[in-house]
Enzyme design. Structure first.
Site, PDB file in Angstrom:
ATOM      1  N   LYS A   1      55.955  83.315 -10.110  1.00 38.91           N
ATOM      2  CA  LYS A   1      55.378  82.468 -10.824  1.00 38.91           C
ATOM      3  C   LYS A   1      55.257  82.710 -12.272  1.00 38.91           C
ATOM      4  O   LYS A   1      54.693  82.176 -13.064  1.00 38.91           O
ATOM      5  CB  LYS A   1      53.870  82.569 -10.442  1.00 38.91           C
ATOM      6  CG  LYS A   1      53.611  81.880  -9.125  1.00 38.91           C
ATOM      7  CD  LYS A   1      52.085  81.784  -8.489  1.00 38.91           C
ATOM      8  CE  LYS A   1      51.891  81.507  -6.839  1.00 38.91           C
ATOM      9  NZ  LYS A   1      52.430  80.179  -6.531  1.00 38.91           N
TER      10      LYS A   1
ATOM     11  N   GLN B   1      47.785  82.839 -10.804  1.00 35.42           N
ATOM     12  CA  GLN B   1      47.851  81.712 -11.730  1.00 35.42           C
ATOM     13  C   GLN B   1      47.397  82.069 -12.937  1.00 35.42           C
ATOM     14  O   GLN B   1      47.515  81.214 -14.028  1.00 35.42           O
ATOM     15  CB  GLN B   1      46.841  80.451 -11.256  1.00 35.42           C
ATOM     16  CG  GLN B   1      47.291  79.781  -9.988  1.00 35.42           C
ATOM     17  CD  GLN B   1      48.889  79.612 -10.060  1.00 35.42           C
ATOM     18  OE1 GLN B   1      49.461  78.891 -11.072  1.00 35.42           O
ATOM     19  NE2 GLN B   1      49.484  79.304  -8.833  1.00 35.42           N
TER      20      GLN B   1
ATOM     21  N   HIS C   1      42.710  79.796  -3.131  1.00 37.43           N
ATOM     22  CA  HIS C   1      43.999  79.377  -2.367  1.00 37.43           C
ATOM     23  C   HIS C   1      43.665  79.840  -0.988  1.00 37.43           C
ATOM     24  O   HIS C   1      43.030  80.846  -0.479  1.00 37.43           O
ATOM     25  CB  HIS C   1      44.973  80.085  -2.964  1.00 37.43           C
ATOM     26  CG  HIS C   1      46.405  79.813  -2.534  1.00 37.43           C
ATOM     27  ND1 HIS C   1      46.952  80.316  -1.120  1.00 37.43           N
ATOM     28  CD2 HIS C   1      47.327  78.983  -2.921  1.00 37.43           C
ATOM     29  CE1 HIS C   1      48.176  79.849  -0.907  1.00 37.43           C
ATOM     30  NE2 HIS C   1      48.400  79.235  -1.874  1.00 37.43           N
TER      31      HIS C   1
ATOM     32  N   CYS D   1      47.614  74.216  -0.563  1.00 36.16           N
ATOM     33  CA  CYS D   1      47.061  75.400   0.288  1.00 36.16           C
ATOM     34  C   CYS D   1      45.719  75.648  -0.194  1.00 36.16           C
ATOM     35  O   CYS D   1      44.985  76.762  -0.330  1.00 36.16           O
ATOM     36  CB  CYS D   1      47.883  76.606   0.000  1.00 36.16           C
ATOM     37  SG  CYS D   1      49.430  76.394   0.581  1.00 36.16           S
TER      38      CYS D   1
ATOM     39  N   ASP E   1      42.493  87.696  -7.792  1.00 36.93           N
ATOM     40  CA  ASP E   1      43.472  86.952  -7.534  1.00 36.93           C
ATOM     41  C   ASP E   1      44.008  86.371  -8.966  1.00 36.93           C
ATOM     42  O   ASP E   1      43.419  85.537  -9.415  1.00 36.93           O
ATOM     43  CB  ASP E   1      43.435  85.745  -6.482  1.00 36.93           C
ATOM     44  CG  ASP E   1      44.586  84.964  -6.463  1.00 36.93           C
ATOM     45  OD1 ASP E   1      45.787  85.065  -7.242  1.00 36.93           O
ATOM     46  OD2 ASP E   1      44.428  83.853  -5.359  1.00 36.93           O
TER      47      ASP E   1
END
Length: 406
Positions: free
Chosen positions: A225, A202, A121, A364, A199
């Site tokens: 999220k 997700q 991202h 993104c 990261d």
């Protein structure tokens, strides 16, 4: 027992209509909907507890502090951090990544190297580019193949004594590809002393996270999220690293002593939590963890994987459908285009008229789109409250878009 209707009953927003049609919400990789239990906790804070934390001796301040610190401990358990003070409240993944890139400035010099991947991202690209501008370090990028799978032989070639940071996502937001971070971390530990940043924006909503077993130095994710309010997030960092590195923001809460002659910093986690926090949101993030744990992380993963398998199989039964990352291990996302029939936003607008919410565009992740030589994709992303019937409605919409745009 996994009861999908009982789960859906906890999300009032799913009862609404959009353009005269029942809402089919398939934009969960952008943000999930919030269960009533989370919204109640958030509302209760502002109607019953509203006060600043850590600073007041009065009852409301003490109660608010207790609730926010209870949330921190829930999140510690959720990611299996060793200490609760390794859990830093942030506004989200983007702030967490920027924080890390800033506090590592003093650790890098000219010609040092930072490794990221093609699947990142923008929030895991731009902060490192800015760090390179500040220090003269160089950015190296692990490429992908035609299936979107990372080519880790390049990581082997890249890793050296010059490598100071390796930062990759656990799951691609654009394609849903699950990256082999265990292998990436093992290779990095073997061949460099680099800081490892993961990261988890997700991945945290979809499967178990164990930062100790993972052996990353930093792990970041967003609350919004994973069924929590927007403006919430977590930065996990190992105690010894966070204690050594400088603070990000200066102000209230993050000081031990302050005078015009100099300032000393508070201990963890407050060193990195300057200013008034998002108290209500942080408490509600703990409630979102409660929802996930009550539902069962394995139940969530099993259901979402079944939805993904069904959606991909049904889409591939249609003509002229291109699924990106089709052959890769994925979770939660199917990203596709209708070949030869317009652009992704055209498809998205037709679906919206049918009450179906998907995300279109580059998500993104412009480097990924450039790699596939496309402007964007249609991305349907799943959460625990989605159903097979909703995927059937998506397929009806895709068929309609094919007819209208061909």
């Amino acid at each position: 027992m996994f009861d999908i209707q009982e789960i859906r009953s906890q999300f009032t927003i799913l009862n609404r209509e959009v353009n005269g049609k029942p809402l089919v919400y398939l934009d969960n990789a952008a943000t999930s909907q919030k269960p009533d239990s989370v919204l109640k906790i958030w509302n209760d804070y502002y109607t019953e507890l509203n006060a600043n934390v850590h600073r007041g001796i009065h009852t409301l301040s003490q109660l608010a502090t207790e609730e926010m610190e209870l949330s921190r401990r829930k999140i510690q358990k959720f990611i299996n951090a060793k200490h609760d003070f390794e859990v830093i409240f942030t506004k989200g993944t983007t702030e967490g990544l920027n924080l890390i890139a800033y506090i590592l400035t003093q650790k890098l010099k000219k010609d040092d190297e930072i490794i990221i991947s093609y699947l990142e991202h923008h929030s895991n690209i731009v902060p490192w580019q800015l760090l390179c501008e500040r220090t003269g370090a160089k950015l190296r990028v692990i490429p992908i193949d035609e299936n979107g799978i990372l080519q880790l032989n390049y990581l082997d070639d890249f890793l050296s004594e010059k490598t100071k940071v390796v930062s990759v996502n656990q799951v691609s937001n654009a394609l849903g590809i699950v990256n082999p971070i265990e292998e990436i971390i093992a290779k990095t530990r073997k061949n460099s002393d680099a800081y490892i940043v993961i990261d988890g924006a997700q991945s945290a909503p979809h499967f178990d996270i164990d930062v100790q077993q993972m052996d990353c130095d930093f792990f970041v994710f967003s609350g919004h999220k994973m069924y929590a309010p927007m403006g919430t997030g977590i930065l996990y960092g190992k105690q010894e690293i966070l204690e050594e590195l400088p603070p990000f923001h200066g102000g209230g809460e993050m000081i031990a002593t302050c005078s015009f002659d100099g300032t000393t910093y508070a201990g963890l986690p407050f060193k990195y939590e300057a200013g008034t926090p998002n108290v209500g949101g942080n408490i509600a993030l703990g409630a979102a963890v409660d929802f996930i744990e009550k539902t069962g992380r394995q139940n969530i993963q099993n259901h979402e994987n079944a939805l993904l398998e069904y959606a991909q199989r049904k889409l591939l039964e249609l003509e002229n459908i291109k699924i990106y990352g089709e052959k890769a291990k994925r979770t939660g996302v199917v990203s596709f285009n209708l070949e030869g029939v317009g652009i992704s936003s055209d498809v998205g607008m037709i679906l919206d008229k049918m009450g179906i919410a998907v995300r279109t565009g580059h998500h993104c992740t412009q480097p990924i789109m450039n790699f596939f030589n496309i402007a964007g994709t249609v991305r349907a992303s799943f959460a625990v409250y989605n159903t097979f019937e909703e995927i059937d409605k998506l397929l009806e919409g895709v068929k309609k878009a094919q007819k209208m745009l061909s």
